[in-house]
Design a protein around this motif. Structure first.
Motif, PDB file in Angstrom:
ATOM      1  N   GLU A 217     118.092  60.592  71.215  1.00 30.97           N
ATOM      2  CA  GLU A 217     118.139  62.056  71.133  1.00 30.97           C
ATOM      3  C   GLU A 217     119.308  62.529  70.289  1.00 30.97           C
ATOM      4  O   GLU A 217     119.221  63.564  69.620  1.00 30.97           O
ATOM      5  CB  GLU A 217     118.228  62.649  72.544  1.00 30.97           C
ATOM      6  N   SER A 221     118.972  64.901  66.950  1.00 31.93           N
ATOM      7  CA  SER A 221     119.600  66.221  66.901  1.00 31.93           C
ATOM      8  C   SER A 221     120.337  66.487  65.601  1.00 31.93           C
ATOM      9  O   SER A 221     120.906  67.569  65.435  1.00 31.93           O
ATOM     10  CB  SER A 221     120.586  66.362  68.078  1.00 31.93           C
ATOM     11  N   LYS A 223     121.326  67.564  61.905  1.00 34.05           N
ATOM     12  CA  LYS A 223     120.872  68.693  61.084  1.00 34.05           C
ATOM     13  C   LYS A 223     120.418  68.207  59.712  1.00 34.05           C
ATOM     14  O   LYS A 223     121.157  68.222  58.747  1.00 34.05           O
ATOM     15  CB  LYS A 223     122.011  69.702  60.903  1.00 34.05           C
ATOM     16  N   ASP A 297     127.847  70.662  68.350  1.00 34.38           N
ATOM     17  CA  ASP A 297     126.448  70.784  67.927  1.00 34.38           C
ATOM     18  C   ASP A 297     125.525  69.941  68.803  1.00 34.38           C
ATOM     19  O   ASP A 297     124.399  70.353  69.104  1.00 34.38           O
ATOM     20  CB  ASP A 297     126.304  70.346  66.464  1.00 34.38           C
ATOM     21  N   ILE A 298     125.986  68.748  69.206  1.00 35.12           N
ATOM     22  CA  ILE A 298     125.165  67.886  70.069  1.00 35.12           C
ATOM     23  C   ILE A 298     124.929  68.563  71.413  1.00 35.12           C
ATOM     24  O   ILE A 298     123.800  68.601  71.918  1.00 35.12           O
ATOM     25  CB  ILE A 298     125.850  66.519  70.264  1.00 35.12           C
ATOM     26  N   ALA A 301     122.538  71.434  70.912  1.00 37.12           N
ATOM     27  CA  ALA A 301     121.164  70.969  70.697  1.00 37.12           C
ATOM     28  C   ALA A 301     120.519  70.528  72.002  1.00 37.12           C
ATOM     29  O   ALA A 301     119.350  70.818  72.259  1.00 37.12           O
ATOM     30  CB  ALA A 301     121.166  69.818  69.689  1.00 37.12           C
ATOM     31  N   PHE A 302     121.294  69.845  72.846  1.00 36.13           N
ATOM     32  CA  PHE A 302     120.755  69.371  74.128  1.00 36.13           C
ATOM     33  C   PHE A 302     120.476  70.539  75.070  1.00 36.13           C
ATOM     34  O   PHE A 302     119.439  70.576  75.738  1.00 36.13           O
ATOM     35  CB  PHE A 302     121.727  68.385  74.771  1.00 36.13           C
ATOM     36  N   LYS A 305     117.403  72.418  73.761  1.00 35.47           N
ATOM     37  CA  LYS A 305     116.142  71.684  73.893  1.00 35.47           C
ATOM     38  C   LYS A 305     115.707  71.513  75.331  1.00 35.47           C
ATOM     39  O   LYS A 305     114.506  71.583  75.644  1.00 35.47           O
ATOM     40  CB  LYS A 305     116.286  70.312  73.221  1.00 35.47           C
TER      41      LYS A 305
END
Length: 310
Positions: A217, A221, A223, A297-298, A301-302, A305
């Protein structure tokens, strides 16, 4: 499935406790013939010697020696290769605007030339693709970033993982000798005190699956534009991560512990390779997709999502 019966152990150990030779294993035939042959390969024997030597030299309990060996291999072998892979992929990404510009120019030149000599659309398309391949190859040579070089990590990491796994399997089932097997049977810790037996609690297998899924994952994620093949590959590795859970529950805990340790260190390395500071230290060129705040950012993103908010 990973334990040998009495007859299998007798064959593996021999009348005087010696391991089964490669030739004898290959000649044994049957469904397990090729597997036994692979388990007795020279590279696996070297891995066995390395594991036993590390445990004896460090004086560590077997569980710590296995986890430490996984960390050493990951840091000493695969991390430099992963950094090299990062350099190549960054160069390839930075080449894309130039390739796109050259492709547009080539398309125009082929169109003009085709009208002059009367090429059909099929012939013009052939010349365009042929010359574009040549131009791209020249760019790869110029920047020393052929995509195949980025696969070196896979060609090293997978055989190494297989050899160490089989070496631990041999030690756990007694193919290395009863002394090492006895040490492993009492060399565990916490809930997995017997490293020759599978983890009946499933804690190691489930932890392995979760960490592998987390690695997948994190990659997903990033970019950057993802091709259809990359999406299929991501889904494939998701499936493999889940399938590895029941597999890890059937093998000796020594193998499951090695897999978990290797994946955990790999996760840490993946996070480290997202750091702009560490990337500059590894001479990885800056790219358009690189973020100055990768860890934020990680997390974003998690949470985006997997958020349960509507």
């Amino acid at each position: 499935m990973w334990r040998l019966g009495r007859a299998g152990r007798a064959l593996a150990a021999g009348a005087r406790g010696r391991p089964l030779t490669v030739a004898a294993a290959a000649a044994s035939g049957g469904p397990g013939g090729w597997y036994e042959w692979l388990a007795q390969a020279a590279a696996v024997r070297w891995a066995e010697d390395g594991l036993v030597g590390l445990q004896e030299a460090a004086g560590l309990p077997w569980w710590a020696a296995i986890a430490g060996g996984a960390a050493l291999l990951r840091t000493g072998v695969t991390l430099p290769l992963a950094a090299q892979q990062g350099r190549l992929l960054a160069k390839l990404e930075n080449l894309q605007p130039e390739i796109k510009k050259l492709a547009e120019r080539l398309r125009y030149e082929v169109s003009v030339r085709g009208k002059q000599v009367g090429w059909s659309e099929k012939v013009a398309r052939f010349h365009f693709k042929k010359n574009l391949r040549r131009i791209i190859t020249e760019l790869y040579i110029r920047d020393n970033c052929h995509p195949f070089k980025a696969t070196l990590l896979v060609w090293v990491q997978i055989p190494m993982w297989v050899c160490v796994s089989l070496a631990l399997r041999n030690c756990s089932v007694g193919a290395r000798g009863s002394e090492v097997q006895e040490q492993l049977s009492a060399g565990g810790t916490l809930w997995f005190t017997d490293l020759t037996a599978p983890d009946s609690t499933w804690i190691l297998p489930l932890s392995l699956g979760l960490i592998n899924l987390l690695i997948v994952e994190i990659f997903a994620s990033q970019k950057m534009e993802v091709s259809r093949f990359q999406k299929l590959a991501t889904n494939f590795f998701r499936v493999v991560s889940v399938v590895m859970i029941p597999v890890a529950a059937t093998v000796p805990s020594s193998m499951a512990l090695y897999w978990l340790s290797s994946s955990f260190v790999g996760l840490l390395h993946n996070l480290l390779l997202r750091s702009p500071t560490f990337r500059r230290l590894c001479r990885i060129p800056r790219t358009k997709s690189e973020s100055d705040t990768p860890y934020r950012d990680i997390v974003f993103a998690f949470t985006t999502k997997y958020s349960f908010k509507k």
